[in-house]
Scaffold this motif. Structure first.
Motif, PDB file in Angstrom:
ATOM      1  N   ALA A  23      -5.374  15.035   6.423  1.00  0.00           N
ATOM      2  CA  ALA A  23      -4.411  14.368   5.546  1.00  0.00           C
ATOM      3  C   ALA A  23      -5.115  13.421   4.586  1.00  0.00           C
ATOM      4  CB  ALA A  23      -3.386  13.602   6.390  1.00  0.00           C
ATOM      5  N   VAL A  24      -6.169  12.762   5.048  1.00  0.00           N
ATOM      6  CA  VAL A  24      -6.939  11.874   4.173  1.00  0.00           C
ATOM      7  C   VAL A  24      -7.632  12.685   3.079  1.00  0.00           C
ATOM      8  CG1 VAL A  24      -8.876  10.266   4.057  1.00  0.00           C
ATOM      9  CG2 VAL A  24      -7.279  10.145   5.964  1.00  0.00           C
ATOM     10  N   GLY A  76     -12.782   5.719  19.265  1.00  0.00           N
ATOM     11  CA  GLY A  76     -12.379   4.676  18.337  1.00  0.00           C
ATOM     12  C   GLY A  76     -12.331   5.175  16.906  1.00  0.00           C
ATOM     13  N   GLN A  77     -13.333   5.953  16.512  1.00  0.00           N
ATOM     14  CA  GLN A  77     -13.343   6.520  15.169  1.00  0.00           C
ATOM     15  C   GLN A  77     -12.118   7.421  14.950  1.00  0.00           C
ATOM     16  OE1 GLN A  77     -16.167   9.615  14.249  1.00  0.00           O
ATOM     17  NE2 GLN A  77     -16.631   8.736  12.246  1.00  0.00           N
ATOM     18  N   ALA A  78     -11.764   8.202  15.963  1.00  0.00           N
ATOM     19  CA  ALA A  78     -10.605   9.088  15.859  1.00  0.00           C
ATOM     20  C   ALA A  78      -9.315   8.291  15.696  1.00  0.00           C
ATOM     21  CB  ALA A  78     -10.519   9.978  17.095  1.00  0.00           C
ATOM     22  N   ALA A  79      -9.191   7.191  16.421  1.00  0.00           N
ATOM     23  CA  ALA A  79      -7.988   6.358  16.321  1.00  0.00           C
ATOM     24  C   ALA A  79      -7.828   5.793  14.914  1.00  0.00           C
ATOM     25  CB  ALA A  79      -8.047   5.222  17.345  1.00  0.00           C
ATOM     26  N   GLY A  80      -8.933   5.347  14.324  1.00  0.00           N
ATOM     27  CA  GLY A  80      -8.877   4.854  12.951  1.00  0.00           C
ATOM     28  C   GLY A  80      -8.479   5.942  11.971  1.00  0.00           C
ATOM     29  N   GLY A  81      -8.944   7.174  12.213  1.00  0.00           N
ATOM     30  CA  GLY A  81      -8.591   8.293  11.349  1.00  0.00           C
ATOM     31  C   GLY A  81      -7.101   8.587  11.364  1.00  0.00           C
ATOM     32  N   ILE A  82      -6.482   8.462  12.531  1.00  0.00           N
ATOM     33  CA  ILE A  82      -5.034   8.690  12.642  1.00  0.00           C
ATOM     34  C   ILE A  82      -4.270   7.683  11.778  1.00  0.00           C
ATOM     35  CG2 ILE A  82      -3.066   8.546  14.205  1.00  0.00           C
ATOM     36  CD1 ILE A  82      -4.904   9.638  16.417  1.00  0.00           C
ATOM     37  N   LEU A  83      -4.634   6.423  11.898  1.00  0.00           N
ATOM     38  CA  LEU A  83      -3.955   5.371  11.144  1.00  0.00           C
ATOM     39  C   LEU A  83      -4.046   5.608   9.644  1.00  0.00           C
ATOM     40  CD1 LEU A  83      -2.572   2.609  10.922  1.00  0.00           C
ATOM     41  CD2 LEU A  83      -4.840   1.554  11.066  1.00  0.00           C
ATOM     42  N   ILE A  87      -2.022   8.715   8.148  1.00  0.00           N
ATOM     43  CA  ILE A  87      -0.596   8.415   7.931  1.00  0.00           C
ATOM     44  C   ILE A  87      -0.419   7.551   6.685  1.00  0.00           C
ATOM     45  CG2 ILE A  87       1.410   7.237   8.892  1.00  0.00           C
ATOM     46  CD1 ILE A  87       0.337   8.001  11.685  1.00  0.00           C
ATOM     47  N   LEU A  88      -1.264   6.539   6.548  1.00  0.00           N
ATOM     48  CA  LEU A  88      -1.175   5.630   5.402  1.00  0.00           C
ATOM     49  C   LEU A  88      -1.422   6.367   4.089  1.00  0.00           C
ATOM     50  CD1 LEU A  88      -0.868   2.703   4.412  1.00  0.00           C
ATOM     51  CD2 LEU A  88      -3.341   2.430   4.752  1.00  0.00           C
ATOM     52  N   SER A  89      -2.410   7.249   4.063  1.00  0.00           N
ATOM     53  CA  SER A  89      -2.740   7.991   2.844  1.00  0.00           C
ATOM     54  C   SER A  89      -1.567   8.835   2.362  1.00  0.00           C
ATOM     55  CB  SER A  89      -3.965   8.877   3.098  1.00  0.00           C
ATOM     56  OG  SER A  89      -4.280   9.647   1.952  1.00  0.00           O
ATOM     57  N   MET A  90      -0.922   9.559   3.287  1.00  0.00           N
ATOM     58  CA  MET A  90       0.200  10.410   2.901  1.00  0.00           C
ATOM     59  C   MET A  90       1.394   9.593   2.412  1.00  0.00           C
ATOM     60  SD  MET A  90      -0.460  13.634   2.999  1.00  0.00           S
ATOM     61  CE  MET A  90      -1.948  13.041   2.160  1.00  0.00           C
ATOM     62  N   ALA A  91       1.665   8.471   3.052  1.00  0.00           N
ATOM     63  CA  ALA A  91       2.788   7.627   2.644  1.00  0.00           C
ATOM     64  C   ALA A  91       2.605   7.149   1.204  1.00  0.00           C
ATOM     65  CB  ALA A  91       2.926   6.437   3.595  1.00  0.00           C
ATOM     66  N   ILE A  92       1.397   6.706   0.877  1.00  0.00           N
ATOM     67  CA  ILE A  92       1.122   6.234  -0.483  1.00  0.00           C
ATOM     68  C   ILE A  92       1.170   7.387  -1.476  1.00  0.00           C
ATOM     69  CG2 ILE A  92      -0.617   5.156  -1.970  1.00  0.00           C
ATOM     70  CD1 ILE A  92      -1.581   3.598   0.480  1.00  0.00           C
ATOM     71  N   CYS A  93       0.674   8.542  -1.082  1.00  0.00           N
ATOM     72  CA  CYS A  93       0.624   9.701  -1.968  1.00  0.00           C
ATOM     73  C   CYS A  93       2.021  10.147  -2.402  1.00  0.00           C
ATOM     74  CB  CYS A  93      -0.109  10.844  -1.276  1.00  0.00           C
ATOM     75  SG  CYS A  93      -0.713  12.090  -2.417  1.00  0.00           S
TER      76      CYS A  93
END
Length: 480
Positions: free
Chosen positions: A374-375, A426-433, A436-442
């Motif tokens: 998604a990013v 931890g890296q995977a958890a940051g990717g999830i966040l 979601i944020l990228s798609m919302a802004i897009c």
């Protein structure tokens, strides 16, 4: 229409099913990318068969450094692809030809300068990543052999991007497919047949990059005639519109290797075994999720043509179609990796920390990769909608605040015995966040652009004051 007026032909992506365009462009793009990614995986597989853990770790460190250069090339090709696709979407083939020529010339110059600048400090960069001793020496030698050929890789990327912009998915696929086939054919001969080991892998990589540039040149220049004789005045005039996208796009893409570099340095604290496992993931992820890398490169031209034609309803639908595709594909791949995790560990003769890192990713962290996809798509959308600085901000935030504190927390929770796995979690958890944020802004950006008056043409983003999937780019990283 007068004879002097250029014919304006609607872009191929402004008509027909958007889902069909997404699937066709992604699947054809995946074939070429997967060829390169599979060869990278085979490269590491061959090196692993030499039975020396330091060699696999060296390839991991060198891959992290090379990813910096590759990211510059990806960012610059994004700019060329976006502008050429916009010109084609508006029906202006003459402008598209001029922009394609300028993009290729500037790509060559940028990659040469960066390569010359990087080589003298390659040793220091490797040390900063945690490489030492024999592993450091092997990685540095590999870089001195491969880095000078980066200019051919950059040209191959730009040629492939231009072919995607014109809608020629098949020839864009062959640019990368030929590079993969050449490497696959030469690797065993140079590594084992000639007994060159890691040096053999470097030689095969150099030849494959040259082959990519040659095939791309034929498709763009001979078949589509989308290049012209370079003129200094035209190149200088095109620097600004290219830089308006390229600078933030490069900054966006460089954020990924920065994040990977940080994670590599953190994992290096757990020894060469953990780095070797991380290097395997760096080759496994692009093969498993190659469609995500291809998707991020494919939606750009599709969106670009529809932006040029002011079809924002289709731009939004492309984003929706991409999310549906990513969700289904991501879940399917996770299930496959979950079932085959033990076989993957045995395939690379991994043991100890390396085996633990690989098994943990296959069983758990790989599920988060749909959000990374998604990013990637969000980055392509922002670049083609004229908001490349959004990609820059989101990617750097993900590479820093979305990586470091999460990775540190993961290592702390997992404890010393499983710190490397905790870092990956931890890296995977940051990717999830951030997915979601990228798609919302897009979606919000597309809605805002759709509300503009029809008479107002899309405005390119101004140059910043101070930016994959193949990548989606190419997966020559030390980690996912």
């Amino acid at each position: 229409m007068s004879a002097a007026t250029p014919a304006r032909v609607p872009g191929a992506f402004t008509q027909g099913s958007t889902m069909r365009h997404v699937i066709v462009m992604t699947l054809t793009g995946s074939v070429g990318l997967m060829a390169i990614f599979v060869v990278d995986l085979l490269n590491l597989f061959y090196i692993a068969q030499l039975g020396e853990q330091e060699l696999a770790a060296a390839i991991g460190y060198a891959g992290t450094v090379l990813f910096f250069l590759t990211s510059f090339g990806i960012g610059f090709s994004i700019a060329g692809t976006a502008l050429v696709s916009r010109a084609l979407g508006a029906g202006d083939r003459h402008k598209a030809r001029r922009l394609a020529t300028s993009s290729l010339v500037l790509m060559a110059l940028v990659m040469i300068v960066l390569s010359v600048a990087m080589l003298p400090v390659s040793g220091q960069i490797l040390s900063a990543l945690g490489a030492s001793g024999r592993t450091h020496a092997i990685a540095d030698r590999f870089l001195w052999m491969v880095v000078p050929a980066t200019v051919f890789l950059g040209l191959g990327m730009m040629y492939s991007g231009i072919l995607r912009a014109v809608g020629d998915a098949r020839r864009a696929m062959w640019v990368t497919l030929v590079g993969g086939l050449v490497t696959a054919g030469l690797d065993p001969f140079f590594i084992f047949g000639f007994g060159m080991g890691v040096d053999g892998a470097a030689v095969a990589s150099i030849i494959s990059r040259i082959a990519m540039a040659v095939v791309g040149w034929r498709g763009v220049t001979v078949v589509h005639q989308l290049t012209a004789k370079p003129h200094l005045k035209a190149i200088v005039e095109d620097v600004r519109p290219l830089a308006a996208i390229a600078v933030p796009a490069v900054l966006t893409n460089v954020a990924t290797p920065v994040g990977n570099g940080i994670v590599t340095a953190m994992i290096a604290r757990y020894g060469d075994g953990a780095v070797a496992g991380w290097a395997v993931l760096g080759r496994l992820v692009p093969v498993a999720f190659g469609a995500f890398f291809a998707l991020s490169g494919s939606v750009g031209p599709i969106m670009g043509q529809n932006v040029g034609a002011r079809r924002y309803d289709r731009v939004r639908q492309v984003l929706v179609d991409s999310l549906v595709f990513m969700s289904l594909y991501g879940i399917a791949v996770w299930l496959v990796l979950l079932l085959l995790s033990d076989q993957v560990v045995r395939l690379f003769d991994a043991s100890g920390a390396a085996a633990a890192v690989i098994a943990f990713f296959c069983a758990y962290a790989s599920l988060a990769w749909a959000f990374n996809g998604a990013v990637f798509v969000g980055n392509a959308a922002f670049n083609n909608l004229g908001f490349p600085t959004y990609s820059t901000a989101l990617n750097w935030a993900r590479a820093t605040v979305g990586t470091v504190p999460f990775a540190m927390a993961g290592a702390w929770i997992a404890g010393p015995a499983h710190g490397a796995e905790g870092i990956i979690a931890g890296q995977a958890a940051g990717g999830i966040l951030f997915g979601i944020l990228s798609m919302a802004i897009c979606f919000r950006v597309i809605a805002r652009m759709a509300d503009r008056p029809p008479a107002e043409p899309p405005q390119p983003a101004p140059p910043p004051a101070a930016q994959s999937p193949f990548t989606s780019g190419k997966g020559a990283t030390a980690g996912p």
